[in-house]
Design an enzyme around this catalytic site. Structure first.
Site, PDB file in Angstrom:
ATOM      1  CD  GLU A   1      -3.502  -4.064  -7.912  1.00 35.87           C
ATOM      2  OE1 GLU A   1      -4.284  -4.491  -7.048  1.00 35.87           O
ATOM      3  OE2 GLU A   1      -3.248  -4.662  -8.981  1.00 35.87           O
TER       4      GLU A   1
ATOM      5  CG  ASN B   1      -1.669  -5.200 -11.876  1.00 34.13           C
ATOM      6  OD1 ASN B   1      -1.739  -6.212 -11.200  1.00 34.13           O
ATOM      7  ND2 ASN B   1      -2.397  -4.114 -11.614  1.00 34.13           N
TER       8      ASN B   1
ATOM      9  CD  GLU C   1      -0.567  -6.351  -7.615  1.00 34.01           C
ATOM     10  OE1 GLU C   1      -1.402  -6.898  -8.380  1.00 34.01           O
ATOM     11  OE2 GLU C   1      -0.874  -5.579  -6.688  1.00 34.01           O
TER      12      GLU C   1
ATOM     13  CD  GLU D   1      -6.148  -9.016  -5.950  1.00 38.97           C
ATOM     14  OE1 GLU D   1      -6.205 -10.132  -6.479  1.00 38.97           O
ATOM     15  OE2 GLU D   1      -5.852  -7.975  -6.569  1.00 38.97           O
TER      16      GLU D   1
HETATM   17  P1  C2E Z   1      -5.841  -7.006 -10.399  1.00 40.72           P
HETATM   18  O1  C2E Z   1      -4.420  -6.739 -10.593  1.00 40.72           O
HETATM   19  O2  C2E Z   1      -6.199  -8.240  -9.692  1.00 40.72           O
HETATM   20  O3  C2E Z   1      -6.516  -5.763  -9.813  1.00 40.72           O
HETATM   21  C1  C2E Z   1      -7.517  -5.800  -8.944  1.00 40.72           C
HETATM   22  C2  C2E Z   1      -8.794  -5.629  -9.615  1.00 40.72           C
HETATM   23  O4  C2E Z   1      -9.822  -5.905  -8.689  1.00 40.72           O
HETATM   24  C3  C2E Z   1      -9.030  -4.180 -10.051  1.00 40.72           C
HETATM   25  O5  C2E Z   1      -9.799  -4.157 -11.178  1.00 40.72           O
HETATM   26  C4  C2E Z   1      -9.882  -3.658  -8.946  1.00 40.72           C
HETATM   27  O6  C2E Z   1     -10.680  -2.556  -9.292  1.00 40.72           O
HETATM   28  C5  C2E Z   1     -10.703  -4.828  -8.608  1.00 40.72           C
HETATM   29  N1  C2E Z   1     -11.188  -4.783  -7.215  1.00 40.72           N
HETATM   30  C6  C2E Z   1     -10.571  -4.385  -6.100  1.00 40.72           C
HETATM   31  N2  C2E Z   1     -11.362  -4.533  -5.011  1.00 40.72           N
HETATM   32  C7  C2E Z   1     -12.512  -5.077  -5.482  1.00 40.72           C
HETATM   33  C8  C2E Z   1     -13.722  -5.443  -4.825  1.00 40.72           C
HETATM   34  O7  C2E Z   1     -13.934  -5.298  -3.634  1.00 40.72           O
HETATM   35  N3  C2E Z   1     -14.694  -5.969  -5.594  1.00 40.72           N
HETATM   36  C9  C2E Z   1     -14.520  -6.077  -6.930  1.00 40.72           C
HETATM   37  N4  C2E Z   1     -15.505  -6.612  -7.655  1.00 40.72           N
HETATM   38  N5  C2E Z   1     -13.386  -5.746  -7.615  1.00 40.72           N
HETATM   39  C10 C2E Z   1     -12.398  -5.221  -6.844  1.00 40.72           C
HETATM   40  P2  C2E Z   1      -9.427  -3.315 -12.392  1.00 40.72           P
HETATM   41  O8  C2E Z   1      -8.818  -2.028 -12.043  1.00 40.72           O
HETATM   42  O9  C2E Z   1     -10.589  -3.302 -13.316  1.00 40.72           O
HETATM   43  O10 C2E Z   1      -8.290  -4.156 -13.032  1.00 40.72           O
HETATM   44  C11 C2E Z   1      -8.548  -5.404 -13.513  1.00 40.72           C
HETATM   45  C12 C2E Z   1      -7.297  -6.138 -13.853  1.00 40.72           C
HETATM   46  O11 C2E Z   1      -6.649  -5.502 -14.932  1.00 40.72           O
HETATM   47  C13 C2E Z   1      -6.246  -6.120 -12.764  1.00 40.72           C
HETATM   48  O12 C2E Z   1      -6.505  -7.109 -11.849  1.00 40.72           O
HETATM   49  C14 C2E Z   1      -5.004  -6.361 -13.511  1.00 40.72           C
HETATM   50  O13 C2E Z   1      -4.796  -7.722 -13.704  1.00 40.72           O
HETATM   51  C15 C2E Z   1      -5.296  -5.712 -14.810  1.00 40.72           C
HETATM   52  N6  C2E Z   1      -4.634  -4.392 -14.837  1.00 40.72           N
HETATM   53  C16 C2E Z   1      -5.094  -3.197 -14.367  1.00 40.72           C
HETATM   54  N7  C2E Z   1      -4.199  -2.250 -14.658  1.00 40.72           N
HETATM   55  C17 C2E Z   1      -3.136  -2.871 -15.287  1.00 40.72           C
HETATM   56  C18 C2E Z   1      -1.891  -2.408 -15.797  1.00 40.72           C
HETATM   57  O14 C2E Z   1      -1.515  -1.220 -15.749  1.00 40.72           O
HETATM   58  N8  C2E Z   1      -1.080  -3.351 -16.372  1.00 40.72           N
HETATM   59  C19 C2E Z   1      -1.462  -4.650 -16.428  1.00 40.72           C
HETATM   60  N9  C2E Z   1      -0.650  -5.525 -17.031  1.00 40.72           N
HETATM   61  N10 C2E Z   1      -2.616  -5.120 -15.971  1.00 40.72           N
HETATM   62  C20 C2E Z   1      -3.438  -4.212 -15.382  1.00 40.72           C
HETATM   63 MG    MG Z   2      -3.044  -6.689  -9.500  1.00 39.01          MG
HETATM   64 MG    MG Z   3      -5.529  -9.394  -8.560  1.00 36.80          MG
END
Ligand code: C2E
Ligand code: MG
Ligand code: MG
Length: 756
Positions: free
Chosen positions: A535, A595, A627, A714
């Protein structure tokens, strides 16, 4: 309630102006009244002297005429023919001179009148005697007929003496009524204020008018009359002596005498020129002016009253108008025309007063709006939406106390000052419930929820604008997604807001300068124990090397719309990266998901843009997965389904992200051709691995499989979670247990180098 300062000052200006006008008028009136008596006296003096001159001229003319008449008559008697009797001459003269009486007395005591001839030596004796003692002037004397006829008529007598050869005398007497003199027009104006009389050199009153008798009395001597009325003083003596002297020397004068009582008497006299010894005297005392002064005073008083009434009328008119205007201005300034309640101006004026009046009392400010009010407006129409706004005010007024106020600022934005006591939360919930129930009553079924920013007032707070701002900061800290839609202002919230501002001020520049980069997190197959995809997650790497995570900037960009730009940017970067991998021949088996935000997807050109991008970088479309979070389907569901179908036509894979985090609906899976279902990490977190959630998860996986949808779990962080997932048939996972999001180079080193 505060009144308008403007109104107060206008009122006081009107009162001051009215009082000033009235005071000036009163002062003027006092001076005027003080002067009026003196002015009247002076005017009366000069007017009397003027009239006296004309009266004397008239009198003089009458006397001269009498002289002529008596001379002519005497001539006729003396030169009459022998066959004409004296009576006949006299008769003729009487006819020619109406009003005149003619008598002739011969030395034998015979009296000839126009009609009869009698003998009365008494009258002859009297005339002779009077003549001898110079009672008469040359021609005239006056006599009171009553002495002779017992009547009050006063007549002027002219006497002509004819000396006979035997030295005896005969007399022609001519008289006319003196009273008529005073009835002549010339006396008319004079007698309005003055009394008149004719006196001789000694001051004997020859004749006087009625006014004289009425005002002064029936005196025979003018000096006796004066002395009877005047203050006995040397002054009076001196003046009467002077007058006696001037009568004797035929001088004319006027003077003022102080009378007993508090009045002055003005006396003026003129010698009647046709005579040697007769004077026309006129006098008045200033008391006769009183009635005139009074009438002036009364007129002035009524004038004043009229002026006062006009001032009062104008004052009340202006006051009433002012009150009307003020209440209109107050209405415009303080009222909200949608709810019929008050507005922000009112709040800013009244709230500080309430706060300062009850210093020991604790208050808090609510700054709130209605969640999804736009939706309520569109779904139920403006009229019903407005009724919700009215209900917000009415229910507040019903539930909260008199010292608590709620106003609408604009649209669905409200502001309230409430007592921060033990019941504050209870009352808030009661209020919210009441508004919701009112809304339901008139057909708004969508639940009414407020997004409330709360600011608890501190003792040192004085500026109402700052207090409102704090409550607003707290409100803005809520995205609307929270379960508890109430935020209390704290410094942390303020810091958060500052951070948001900071992010917003540099985001555009950061995008241009490539500060946003892709991190990749592996997706793993448990059964095969190998990587099956990744991802792409955004990271913001600042120039100073610090890293900002999506949780900080994504919500900000979602709010301000910048997410659209970032997502397209990230998509392009991913396409470029995929192309790179392919060109180097190092990668063709894993699919990378990215995303995409709701706002971007709702763009009608979105699918077309994605297609163009994929074609431009010649990326194999099956290696791209998009996504979309399930919350996207909450609003505009039909529109989103149509877009998703178009994406599907483009050939990209579709994943439903964060399933189970919010308003999950399996129905969506029926309507949208998703390839992947990503179960939210909250659904399967360490703290939430209860039997029920595991069972539900198992059913979801089973059903998704049946629909041909693969499931990715996830947030897998532990081996136990992996075991459970394996047991319930979930093969694909994403989580820290297998790998954290990492820079592309690291990802390449770890997972792809071996693939080469
Ligand atoms: P998401 O799309 O659900 O992405 C997964 C999030 O869960 C990611 O956080 C990831 O680091 C985190 N994650 C994965 N495995 C684990 C785990 O084992 N434990 C925990 N605690 N967390 C885990 P991240 O990278 O901080 O991103 C957060 C959210 O921000 C994403 O959720 C997504 O909704 C949004 N996001 C990130 N990048 C983009 C982007 O380029 N565009 C958009 N629109 N949204 C983004
Ligand atoms: Mg995602
Ligand atoms: Mg997610």
């Amino acid at each position: 309630m505060r009144t308008f300062a403007g109104r107060k000052s206008l009122m006081s200006r009107i009162v001051k102006a009215s009082l000033a006008i009235f005071t000036i008028f009163c002062i003027f009136m006092l001076f005027h009244l003080y002067d009026v008596r003196t002015i009247f006296f002076e005017n009366a003096k000069s007017s009397l002297e003027r009239h006296l001159n004309s009266a004397e001229a008239t009198l003089n003319k009458d006397m001269l005429r009498m002289k002529v008449v008596s001379a002519e008559c005497n001539e006729k008697v003396l030169n009459k023919k022998s066959n004409v009797s004296i009576n006949m001459v006299l008769e003729e003269e009487t006819k020619d001179n109406p009003g005149y009486n003619f008598y002739y007395l011969d030395n034998e005591g015979t009296i000839y009148t126009p009609t009869i001839t009698t003998v009365d030596s008494g009258l002859y004796q009297m005339v002779e005697e009077s003549y001898r003692y110079r009672y008469f002037t040359e021609y005239f004397c006056s006599y009171r007929v009553h002495e002779y006829t017992d009547s009050t008529e006063v007549r002027m007598l002219g006497v002509r003496r004819n000396v006979k050869e035997d030295k005896t005398n005969e007399y022609l007497l001519v008289d006319f009524p003196m009273q008529e003199v005073f009835e002549e027009e010339v006396f008319y104006e004079m007698t309005e204020i003055a009394s008149c009389c004719i006196i001789d050199k000694e001051g004997h009153i020859v004749v006087c008018d009625d006014a004289f008798v009425r005002n002064i009395g029936d005196y025979t001597s003018f000096f006796d009359a004066i002395e009877a009325h005047a203050d006995y003083s040397n002054e009076v003596k001196r003046k009467t002596t002077e007058m006696r002297k001037s009568l004797a020397s035929a001088q004319e004068e006027s003077f003022v005498l102080s009378l007993s009582g508090d009045s002055d008497c003005f006396v003026a006299y003129r010698q009647i020129r046709a005579t040697d010894d007769l004077y026309l005297v006129s006098c008045f005392d200033d008391e006769v002016l009183d009635s005139m002064v009074h009438s002036v005073m009364i007129r002035t008083f009524f004038g004043g009253m009229i002026l006062f009434a006009v001032i009062v009328f104008v004052f009340f008119g202006t006051w009433r108008r002012d009150v009307e205007i003020s209440s209109l201005v107050e209405k415009l300034a303080y009222e909200d025309n949608v709810t019929g309640g008050k507005n922000l101006n009112y709040f800013k004026d009244v709230a500080p007063e309430i706060i300062s009046e009850s210093r020991e009392h604790r208050f808090c400010i609510y700054r709130f709006d209605i969640l999804k009010f736009r939706y309520i407006n569109e779904a139920y129409g403006h009229i019903k939406a407005d009724r919700v706004l009215v209900a917000c005010i009415e229910e507040f007024n019903r539930i909260y106390g008199a010292k608590e106020i709620c106003v609408r600022i604009h649209s669905d934005q409200f502001l309230a000052l409430v007592s921060n006591d033990d019941t504050v939360d209870m009352r808030y919930h009661e209020y919210l419930k009441a508004v919701d129930s009112r809304a339901r009553d008139f057909g708004v079924k969508y639940p009414i929820r407020f997004r409330v920013g709360v600011y608890k007032l501190r003792k040192e707070d004085t500026d109402i604008d700052i207090m409102i701002d704090h409550a607003n900061v707290a409100r803005k800290s809520l995205s609307g997604e929270e379960k508890e839609l109430q935020a209390v202002y704290s410094d942390k919230i303020l810091l958060g807001m500052r951070k948001v501002n900071e992010i917003e001020s540099v985001m555009q520049q950061a995008l241009v300068q490539g500060e946003f980069i892709i991190y990749l997190q592996p997706k793993w197959s448990i059964s095969e124990n190998r990587i099956i995809g990744a991802e792409a997650l955004a990271r913001w790497k600042r120039k100073d090397g610090s890293m900002i995570f999506p949780s900080e900037f994504i919500p900000v960009f979602e709010k301000n719309g910048f997410i659209e730009k970032l997502d397209m940017y990230m998509f392009e970067k991913l396409c470029m990266q995929m192309r790179e991998f392919e060109r180097e021949g190092i990668y063709n088996s894993i699919r990378v998901s990215i995303n995409q935000s709701r706002i971007l997807i709702l763009n009608p050109d979105y699918a077309k843009n994605i297609e163009k991008m994929i074609q431009r970088y010649e990326v194999p479309v099956e290696n791209i997965e998009i996504e979309i979070t399930e919350t996207v389907f909450l609003d505009e569901k039909e529109q989103v389904i149509e877009i998703v179908n178009r994406l599907k036509e483009v050939g990209v894979h579709l994943a439903m992200d964060d399933f189970g985090s919010g308003y999950s609906s399996l129905n969506i899976l029926k309507d949208v051709p998703f390839d992947v279902l990503k179960i939210d990490r909250e659904f399967f977190s360490e703290t939430n691995t209860s039997l029920t959630s595991v069972l539900i998860l198992e059913k979801i996986i089973e059903m998704a499989r049946a629909m041909g949808i693969s499931v990715v779990c996830e947030g897998v962080e532990t081996a136990e979670q992996v075991d459970i997932l394996r047991d319930i048939g979930c093969d694909f996972v994403q989580g820290y247990f297998y790998g954290r999001p990492m820079p592309i180079e690291e990802f390449y080193e770890k997972y792809l180098r071996n693939e080469e």
